[in-house]
Design a protein around this motif. Structure first.
Motif, PDB file in Angstrom:
ATOM      1  N   PHE A   1       0.815  -1.214   0.000  1.00  0.00           N
ATOM      2  CA  PHE A   1       0.000   0.000   0.000  1.00  0.00           C
ATOM      3  C   PHE A   1       0.848   1.263   0.000  1.00  0.00           C
ATOM      4  O   PHE A   1       0.435   2.289  -0.545  1.00  0.00           O
ATOM      5  N   GLU A   2       2.038   1.202   0.577  1.00  0.00           N
ATOM      6  CA  GLU A   2       2.942   2.352   0.515  1.00  0.00           C
ATOM      7  C   GLU A   2       3.345   2.625  -0.934  1.00  0.00           C
ATOM      8  O   GLU A   2       3.374   3.771  -1.370  1.00  0.00           O
ATOM      9  N   ALA A   3       3.658   1.570  -1.665  1.00  0.00           N
ATOM     10  CA  ALA A   3       4.024   1.723  -3.077  1.00  0.00           C
ATOM     11  C   ALA A   3       2.845   2.268  -3.872  1.00  0.00           C
ATOM     12  O   ALA A   3       3.008   3.163  -4.713  1.00  0.00           O
ATOM     13  N   LEU A   4       1.669   1.749  -3.607  1.00  0.00           N
ATOM     14  CA  LEU A   4       0.478   2.207  -4.316  1.00  0.00           C
ATOM     15  C   LEU A   4       0.195   3.679  -4.014  1.00  0.00           C
ATOM     16  O   LEU A   4      -0.160   4.451  -4.915  1.00  0.00           O
ATOM     17  N   ASN A   5       0.388   4.089  -2.780  1.00  0.00           N
ATOM     18  CA  ASN A   5       0.199   5.500  -2.422  1.00  0.00           C
ATOM     19  C   ASN A   5       1.168   6.393  -3.190  1.00  0.00           C
ATOM     20  O   ASN A   5       0.775   7.441  -3.712  1.00  0.00           O
ATOM     21  N   ASP A   6       2.437   5.992  -3.256  1.00  0.00           N
ATOM     22  CA  ASP A   6       3.418   6.782  -4.001  1.00  0.00           C
ATOM     23  C   ASP A   6       3.066   6.817  -5.487  1.00  0.00           C
ATOM     24  O   ASP A   6       3.199   7.845  -6.143  1.00  0.00           O
ATOM     25  N   TRP A   7       2.624   5.672  -6.027  1.00  0.00           N
ATOM     26  CA  TRP A   7       2.247   5.619  -7.438  1.00  0.00           C
ATOM     27  C   TRP A   7       1.093   6.579  -7.721  1.00  0.00           C
ATOM     28  O   TRP A   7       1.120   7.334  -8.692  1.00  0.00           O
ATOM     29  N   HIS A   8       0.078   6.563  -6.865  1.00  0.00           N
ATOM     30  CA  HIS A   8      -1.071   7.458  -7.054  1.00  0.00           C
ATOM     31  C   HIS A   8      -0.664   8.927  -6.893  1.00  0.00           C
ATOM     32  O   HIS A   8      -1.195   9.797  -7.590  1.00  0.00           O
TER      33      HIS A   8
END
Length: 70
Positions: free
Chosen positions: A35-42
């Motif tokens: 979810f940290e990666a997804l947050n950065d991606w978004h």
């Protein structure tokens, strides 16, 4: 700061250095959870829509392909 709490005003305050740090995290992909990666991606995606000039060198991280909806 989570992506959900990032506003247009917040994005306007990002610097080239902030975006470079964000891109570096995405490139290293060394997150404790997905979810940290997804947050950065978004976040990078939001920046690309609102401040394209800052995100342009890192658009390859978004892996966005053009497609025809017609």
């Amino acid at each position: 700061m989570t992506v959900l709490s990032v506003t247009r005003q917040d994005i306007s305050s990002f610097t080239e250095s902030d975006i470079a740090d964000l891109a570096k995290r995405l490139e290293q992909d060394d997150y404790t959870n997905p979810f940290e990666a997804l947050n950065d991606w978004h976040l990078l995606r939001a920046i690309a829509f609102q401040r394209e000039e800052l995100a342009e060198p890192y658009l390859y991280l978004l892996d966005i392909e053009a497609y025809d909806e017609a």
